[in-house]
Design a protein around this motif. Structure first.
Motif, PDB file in Angstrom:
ATOM      1  N   GLY A  12       0.813  -1.209   0.000  1.00 52.25           N
ATOM      2  CA  GLY A  12       0.000   0.000   0.000  1.00 52.25           C
ATOM      3  C   GLY A  12       0.847   1.259   0.000  1.00 52.25           C
ATOM      4  O   GLY A  12       0.566   2.222  -0.736  1.00 52.25           O
ATOM      5  N   ALA A  13       1.911   1.279   0.835  1.00 48.07           N
ATOM      6  CA  ALA A  13       2.780   2.460   0.886  1.00 48.07           C
ATOM      7  C   ALA A  13       3.506   2.675  -0.436  1.00 48.07           C
ATOM      8  O   ALA A  13       3.572   3.802  -0.949  1.00 48.07           O
ATOM      9  CB  ALA A  13       3.786   2.306   2.030  1.00 48.07           C
ATOM     10  N   VAL A  14       4.045   1.590  -0.998  1.00 45.00           N
ATOM     11  CA  VAL A  14       4.734   1.723  -2.292  1.00 45.00           C
ATOM     12  C   VAL A  14       3.765   2.163  -3.378  1.00 45.00           C
ATOM     13  O   VAL A  14       4.091   2.998  -4.232  1.00 45.00           O
ATOM     14  CB  VAL A  14       5.409   0.389  -2.663  1.00 45.00           C
ATOM     15  CG1 VAL A  14       5.977   0.440  -4.081  1.00 45.00           C
ATOM     16  CG2 VAL A  14       6.526   0.071  -1.673  1.00 45.00           C
ATOM     17  N   GLY A  15       2.556   1.624  -3.354  1.00 44.90           N
ATOM     18  CA  GLY A  15       1.565   2.015  -4.346  1.00 44.90           C
ATOM     19  C   GLY A  15       1.175   3.483  -4.247  1.00 44.90           C
ATOM     20  O   GLY A  15       1.021   4.162  -5.267  1.00 44.90           O
ATOM     21  N   VAL A  16       1.026   3.995  -3.025  1.00 44.46           N
ATOM     22  CA  VAL A  16       0.677   5.409  -2.855  1.00 44.46           C
ATOM     23  C   VAL A  16       1.789   6.311  -3.366  1.00 44.46           C
ATOM     24  O   VAL A  16       1.542   7.316  -4.054  1.00 44.46           O
ATOM     25  CB  VAL A  16       0.367   5.695  -1.372  1.00 44.46           C
ATOM     26  CG1 VAL A  16       0.264   7.199  -1.118  1.00 44.46           C
ATOM     27  CG2 VAL A  16      -0.931   5.016  -0.956  1.00 44.46           C
ATOM     28  N   VAL A  17       3.047   5.956  -3.054  1.00 44.96           N
ATOM     29  CA  VAL A  17       4.176   6.771  -3.520  1.00 44.96           C
ATOM     30  C   VAL A  17       4.261   6.764  -5.043  1.00 44.96           C
ATOM     31  O   VAL A  17       4.416   7.815  -5.690  1.00 44.96           O
ATOM     32  CB  VAL A  17       5.484   6.268  -2.883  1.00 44.96           C
ATOM     33  CG1 VAL A  17       6.691   6.985  -3.498  1.00 44.96           C
ATOM     34  CG2 VAL A  17       5.467   6.498  -1.374  1.00 44.96           C
ATOM     35  N   LEU A  18       4.167   5.577  -5.632  1.00 52.60           N
ATOM     36  CA  LEU A  18       4.249   5.490  -7.101  1.00 52.60           C
ATOM     37  C   LEU A  18       3.071   6.191  -7.770  1.00 52.60           C
ATOM     38  O   LEU A  18       3.230   6.832  -8.821  1.00 52.60           O
ATOM     39  CB  LEU A  18       4.289   4.024  -7.530  1.00 52.60           C
ATOM     40  CG  LEU A  18       5.540   3.232  -7.124  1.00 52.60           C
ATOM     41  CD1 LEU A  18       5.430   1.788  -7.589  1.00 52.60           C
ATOM     42  CD2 LEU A  18       6.799   3.883  -7.686  1.00 52.60           C
ATOM     43  N   LEU A  19       1.892   6.094  -7.167  1.00 59.27           N
ATOM     44  CA  LEU A  19       0.735   6.780  -7.733  1.00 59.27           C
ATOM     45  C   LEU A  19       0.905   8.290  -7.694  1.00 59.27           C
ATOM     46  O   LEU A  19       0.597   8.997  -8.669  1.00 59.27           O
ATOM     47  CB  LEU A  19      -0.527   6.373  -6.980  1.00 59.27           C
ATOM     48  CG  LEU A  19      -1.838   7.027  -7.448  1.00 59.27           C
ATOM     49  CD1 LEU A  19      -2.130   6.635  -8.891  1.00 59.27           C
ATOM     50  CD2 LEU A  19      -2.991   6.621  -6.543  1.00 59.27           C
ATOM     51  N   GLY A  20       1.426   8.816  -6.573  1.00 63.10           N
ATOM     52  CA  GLY A  20       1.654  10.258  -6.478  1.00 63.10           C
ATOM     53  C   GLY A  20       2.679  10.748  -7.478  1.00 63.10           C
ATOM     54  O   GLY A  20       2.471  11.772  -8.146  1.00 63.10           O
ATOM     55  N   VAL A  21       3.795  10.010  -7.616  1.00 69.04           N
ATOM     56  CA  VAL A  21       4.817  10.405  -8.588  1.00 69.04           C
ATOM     57  C   VAL A  21       4.270  10.324 -10.007  1.00 69.04           C
ATOM     58  O   VAL A  21       4.514  11.203 -10.846  1.00 69.04           O
ATOM     59  CB  VAL A  21       6.068   9.519  -8.420  1.00 69.04           C
ATOM     60  CG1 VAL A  21       7.081   9.813  -9.516  1.00 69.04           C
ATOM     61  CG2 VAL A  21       6.692   9.747  -7.048  1.00 69.04           C
TER      62      VAL A  21
END
Length: 215
Positions: A12-21
């Motif tokens: 979830g954390a990796v997905g949120v970061v990649l989605l924001g970038v």
């Protein structure tokens, strides 16, 4: 269960970061700020399609610093080590998906029993006692035979010795007979819940009786 929770949090954390970038890159690449009439801050990255991901000024500013390359290399090394550890942890499974059951007298027949079905049957057999609040059983790998790992939670006033006797004569013995094993080692963890403290009763203040005076 803990591994599943950790995996979900990390993904979830990796997905949120990649989605924001990705949203920032797409907004700048499609020139959405100009089309929508939005004025991003000056420090906001990727505001136009012609703007590079890392500007020349930024590259020159950080590369000239002596700590830049050691920090980048060290950070990437830690990231790669963490990803490798996570991958090895996923591939290393302690649980069993199925167990081979011997078929004496029948040649050419291979019979396997689903580990989860056997675990659920043992959990149901353990939870038959009214004092058992929750029971969890897992079959794990062992050098010679599979091994049981169980966690049982008893209600306040439960009898751990009685539970062990019931587990040995009931679910564990049935599992040994079903799998055709002479023995099935088990690690059973028992937790007895504490009774909730009784609420103190509030005493009502005594009323003083009025003495009547006779005149």
């Amino acid at each position: 269960m803990r591994r599943v929770v950790v995996n979900r949090v990390l993904l979830g954390a990796v997905g949120v970061v990649l989605l924001g970038v990705g949203v920032l890159v797409l907004a700048g690449g499609f020139d959405l700020y100009r089309r929508l009439g939005v004025s991003p801050p000056q420090w906001w990255p990727w505001t136009s399609p012609d703007q590079p991901v890392v500007s020349a000024r930024t590259r020159g500013r950080w590369v000239d610093s002596t700590w830049w390359w050691p920090t980048v290399i060290g950070g990437l090394a830690v990231l790669m080590a963490g990803m490798a550890w996570w991958l090895v942890a996923q591939l290393r499974r302690t649980g069993l998906s199925s167990i081979a059951v011997p078929t004496p007298g029948v040649s050419g027949l291979r019979l396997r029993v689903g580990a989860r079905a056997l675990e659920e049957a043992m959990e149901t057999g353990t939870a038959v006692l009214p004092e058992v609040e929750r029971a969890g059983i897992r079959l794990v790998r062992a050098p010679r035979h599979p091994r049981l790992r169980g966690a049982v939670r008893l209600t306040p006033g439960g009898d751990p010795a009685g539970l062990v006797a019931h587990f040995e004569d009931g679910p564990r013995a049935d599992a040994c007979r079903s799998l055709g094993l002479p023995e099935l080692p088990a690690d059973l963890r028992i937790r007895v819940l504490q009774a909730a403290p009784a609420e103190p009763r509030h005493r009502r203040p005594r009323r003083r009786r009025r003495r009547s005076r006779v005149v």
